[in-house]
Design a protein around this motif. Structure first.
Motif, PDB file in Angstrom:
ATOM      1  N   ALA A 102       0.943  -1.124   0.041  1.00 45.65           N
ATOM      2  CA  ALA A 102      -0.086  -0.009   0.124  1.00 45.65           C
ATOM      3  C   ALA A 102       0.915   1.251   0.127  1.00 45.65           C
ATOM      4  N   LEU A 106       0.721   3.776  -3.003  1.00 43.71           N
ATOM      5  CA  LEU A 106       0.569   5.149  -3.013  1.00 43.71           C
ATOM      6  C   LEU A 106       1.492   6.132  -3.284  1.00 43.71           C
ATOM      7  N   LEU A 109       1.393   6.403  -7.087  1.00 46.51           N
ATOM      8  CA  LEU A 109       0.076   7.227  -7.599  1.00 46.51           C
ATOM      9  C   LEU A 109       0.481   8.585  -7.650  1.00 46.51           C
ATOM     10  N   LEU A 125      -0.257  13.539  -2.369  1.00 43.88           N
ATOM     11  CA  LEU A 125      -1.211  12.686  -3.161  1.00 43.88           C
ATOM     12  C   LEU A 125      -2.767  13.220  -2.625  1.00 43.88           C
ATOM     13  N   ILE A 127      -6.509  12.722  -2.317  1.00 46.18           N
ATOM     14  CA  ILE A 127      -7.602  11.872  -2.557  1.00 46.18           C
ATOM     15  C   ILE A 127      -8.863  12.347  -1.891  1.00 46.18           C
ATOM     16  N   PRO A 134       2.446  10.173   0.598  1.00 48.86           N
ATOM     17  CA  PRO A 134       2.778   8.967   0.987  1.00 48.86           C
ATOM     18  C   PRO A 134       4.073   8.331   1.401  1.00 48.86           C
TER      19      PRO A 134
END
Length: 398
Positions: A102, A106, A109, A125, A127, A134
């Motif tokens: 994870a 992340l 991303l 990041l 979201i 991250p």
């Protein structure tokens, strides 16, 4: 590192932990650790307001802009840390793979449209309404996953192959932090946490000491070579330019060396007892973003070297409590996990202060619990919650 049980028991796989041990009543809670964490956070909030009030008023029309955001998230994080402390940390052994990938996913991303930029670097990041770095999660991932791997390796951890496997898994997260978020300082911290955990678990420390000496000698040789042969021009890389600015900040007083020189002026003008709380001159725009990486310079300007020593004492006591927990943890997993937290906190404190006093090139590392930043405080308090969870399972002989 001394233990309350034999080395063989400490290295036993998690699956063979005694059920009777799990059923024992917890009889210890580290209130001293809780107290020093709250002291650091409260001190940080006071210094954050003092440092940022002027610039916050100019930028946002509210001198408490930074203070209110940091205070709100700090209160929530303290509550979350206390909740985490009530959870058995062994539950993490079921989620190590998920946590590791994870964190890696992340960070990847960040290179997608979900990634956002701040201060010229794309490390965030976004979201929905939640924005975070991250790479901070990657630090927790290495603190949890590497100890789990070490425990399950058992005695095999002393072999070169096992050490290389552990180093490879840590290096993969470090590479993700560097390649996906362009955050070299976080990559170095992740790698150092991995090496530190291997050092703690490995029975032969002599090889590590020799290796560290060789690495330090190589770094010194490279710095000497760069200082003697390289000059700054338009083709010089960003990171190489940072090294040259560190070596000769006065030659770049109007550019890259400006922040460092102003921070040194702040420390020098504070003397031993400082100008007084709220009386800093350098925070009025001379030290850019003083509430972030350079907040220690304002602490020294307002409270003097004496104030700086008080901060170091608080960090020293925090690290002492973490060391105590690591030494008395009920199993090797808990001991290594808290050792990882110890390594992380000590690294960030050392790197931040070393940058402020120009002992190393600028790294962008925050001062734990004191520098402004929501992401930093969230993950730091998660680590403190894990340390308190381990502490709750310490049992002493009657």
């Amino acid at each position: 590192m001394q233990k309350t049980k034999s080395h063989n028991q400490a290295l036993a796989p998690l699956s063979v932990r005694s059920k009777a041990t799990r059923r024992k009543k917890t009889d210890f809670y580290d209130y001293s650790l809780v107290a020093v964490i709250i002291l650091l956070i409260c001190f940080g909030l006071i210094m954050l307001y003092s440092t940022s009030a002027y610039m916050a008023e100019i930028k946002f029309g509210d001198d408490m802009h930074y203070f209110k955001k940091q205070a709100a998230i700090s209160i929530v994080c303290i509550a979350i840390a206390l909740v985490i402390s009530r959870i058995d940390y062994h539950i993490l052994t079921h989620f190590t793979t998920v946590l590791y990938f994870a964190a890696l996913g992340l960070m990847l991303l960040v290179k997608t449209p979900l990634g956002t930029s701040a201060n010229g670097a794309q490390r965030w990041l976004q979201i929905g309404p939640i924005g975070f770095q991250p790479s901070e999660l990657a630090k927790i991932a290495v603190i949890v996953c590497i100890p789990y791997m070490i425990v399950n390796m058992g005695r095999r951890v002393k072999t070169l192959k096992a050490c290389m496997v552990l180093l490879a898994w840590g290096a993969l997260l470090a590479a993700g932090a560097y390649l996906f978020t362009e955050n070299l300082s976080t990559a170095v911290i992740i790698l150092c946490i991995t090496l530190g955990l291997i050092f703690v678990a490995h029975p032969d420390t002599k090889k590590f000491i020799i290796g560290a000496a060789v690495v330090i000698a190589l770094i010194a040789a490279v710095v000497f070579f760069l200082n003697a042969t390289v000059s700054v021009d338009s083709n010089t890389s960003f990171r190489l330019r940072r090294v040259l600015v560190w070596l000769h900040p006065e030659d770049f007083a109007d550019g890259a060396g400006y922040q460092t020189l102003q921070a040194l002026y702040a420390i020098g003008s504070g003397g031993f007892f400082g100008r007084g709380l709220g009386n800093s001159i350098q925070k009025l725009g001379s030290v850019p973003e003083a509430q972030n990486d350079m907040i220690f310079s304002i602490i020294c300007e307002e409270l003097g070297i004496f104030g700086g020593l008080i901060v170091l004492f608080l960090y020293g006591y925090l690290l002492y409590r973490l060391l105590f927990i690591a030494q008395n943890a009920p199993d090797m997993f808990g001991s290594l996990m808290v050792s990882g937290i110890f390594i992380h906190i000590s690294l960030q404190v050392i790197l931040n202060i070393a940058v402020v006093v120009n002992l190393i090139p600028n790294t962008g590392v925050t001062l734990p619990f004191i520098s402004y930043g929501g992401t930093s405080i969230v993950f730091l308090m998660a680590e403190m919650g894990l340390a308190l969870s381990v502490a709750r399972q310490i049992r002493f002989k009657d």
